[in-house]
Scaffold this motif. Structure first.
Motif, mmCIF file in Angstrom:
data_model
loop_
_atom_site.group_PDB
_atom_site.id
_atom_site.type_symbol
_atom_site.label_atom_id
_atom_site.label_comp_id
_atom_site.label_asym_id
_atom_site.label_seq_id
_atom_site.Cartn_x
_atom_site.Cartn_y
_atom_site.Cartn_z
ATOM 1 N N SER A 85 -23.880 42.176 68.417
ATOM 2 C CA SER A 85 -23.954 41.116 68.322
ATOM 3 C C SER A 85 -23.976 40.538 69.930
ATOM 4 O O SER A 85 -24.708 39.369 69.947
ATOM 5 C CB SER A 85 -22.835 40.011 67.858
ATOM 6 N N THR A 86 -23.773 41.208 70.987
ATOM 7 C CA THR A 86 -23.820 40.607 72.260
ATOM 8 C C THR A 86 -25.432 41.119 72.955
ATOM 9 O O THR A 86 -25.461 40.766 73.879
ATOM 10 C CB THR A 86 -22.946 41.519 73.203
ATOM 11 N N SER B 295 -19.889 40.494 64.332
ATOM 12 C CA SER B 295 -18.691 40.253 65.404
ATOM 13 C C SER B 295 -17.302 39.953 64.917
ATOM 14 O O SER B 295 -16.290 40.626 65.688
ATOM 15 C CB SER B 295 -18.971 39.150 66.281
ATOM 16 N N TYR C 241 -20.782 36.675 63.899
ATOM 17 C CA TYR C 241 -22.269 36.807 64.239
ATOM 18 C C TYR C 241 -22.900 38.259 63.972
ATOM 19 O O TYR C 241 -22.063 39.213 64.502
ATOM 20 C CB TYR C 241 -22.552 36.395 65.757
ATOM 21 N N ASP D 178 -24.620 34.556 69.209
ATOM 22 C CA ASP D 178 -23.309 33.703 69.413
ATOM 23 C C ASP D 178 -23.736 32.350 69.101
ATOM 24 O O ASP D 178 -24.496 31.838 68.818
ATOM 25 C CB ASP D 178 -22.334 34.023 70.435
ATOM 26 N N GLN E 296 -25.288 34.035 61.477
ATOM 27 C CA GLN E 296 -23.744 33.400 61.532
ATOM 28 C C GLN E 296 -23.435 33.331 60.274
ATOM 29 O O GLN E 296 -23.827 32.582 59.164
ATOM 30 C CB GLN E 296 -23.804 31.916 62.292
#
Length: 237
Positions: free
Chosen positions: A71-72, A94, A105, A166, A207
């Motif tokens: 997710s990052t 996440s 996410y 995010d 999300q």
């Protein structure tokens, strides 16, 4: 003195010779007419040909591949194709232990393969894999119905996204929201164009947000599984 007798001549008369000559000429003429009925024949062919050992004409190709990112974000690994729900790619969200009103996410990128035409992607609403076919899981179905999804998308030439997925993604430049609502109903509101031969990557940020419905017992939603599956339909240009 008795008259002298003469022997009949056996030589053809000029009249007879003429007749023979005419008959012979007619025979020659008849042969000539028969020969004039013959004809030459010829055939001509053409083909599209070869380019070296390969046919000069062949069909085009259209293939889409994907990579599930953390997710990052970060650098991409190997892109691959997953064309059935049984072989769906797995996105690592996440937050995997959902709690009410705590978002989770997930990020995925899709592109065309080398040698592929360009095309368009359209996100479909999610399927509940825990209640597919003849399988029935009432608790999972209730959680699926109580979970909403929001999807944002953007495109980059690089397979390393400029930002992750995010709470701040929606405010990033070039990002568009294409879906929001219940998992079973939230399909993409528009399609996204993919460049030919992997010329760009289309990123999708998911999300997930769960909440206990009014009047429901929270205990009924604890420890319950959730496996949504999203399909992208793709069509070449």
């Amino acid at each position: 003195m008795p008259a002298l007798r003469t022997r009949p001549s056996t030589a053809p008369t000029r009249r007879g010779a003429k007749v023979v000559a005419i008959t012979s000429a007619a025979a020659v003429a008849a042969v000539g007419v028969t020969l004039s009925l013959a004809a030459w024949t010829d055939n001509e062919w053409l083909t599209s040909g070869f380019d070296g050992d390969d046919p000069a004409i062949s069909t085009s190709a259209f293939e889409v591949e994907q990579y599930a990112y953390p997710s990052t974000g970060g650098s991409a690994g190997t892109f691959s194709q997953h064309e059935t729900s049984d072989d769906a790619n797995v996105v690592t969200f996440s937050v995997e232990a959902l709690s009410p009103q705590v978002p989770s996410y997930g990020l995925v990128g899709l592109r065309t393969t080398a040698g592929s035409l360009g095309g368009a992607l359209t996100l479909q609403a999610a399927d509940d894999l825990l209640n597919a076919g003849t399988t029935t899981d009432a608790a999972a179905a209730a959680l699926f119905a109580a979970t909403e999804v929001t999807v944002w998308t953007w495109s980059e030439a690089d397979s390393t996204p400029a930002f992750g997925c995010d709470a701040s993604t929606s405010s990033q430049p070039g990002v568009t929201q294409i879906a929001a609502g219940a998992l079973a109903a939230a399909a993409g509101s528009a399609s996204q164009e993919l460049a030919a031969e992997g010329g760009d990557v289309q990123y999708y940020c998911y999300q997930l947000l769960f909440d206990v419905p009014d009047g429901a017992d929270p205990e009924d939603y604890m420890g319950v599984g959730l496996v949504p599956a999203w399909e992208f339909t793709a069509e070449s240009d």
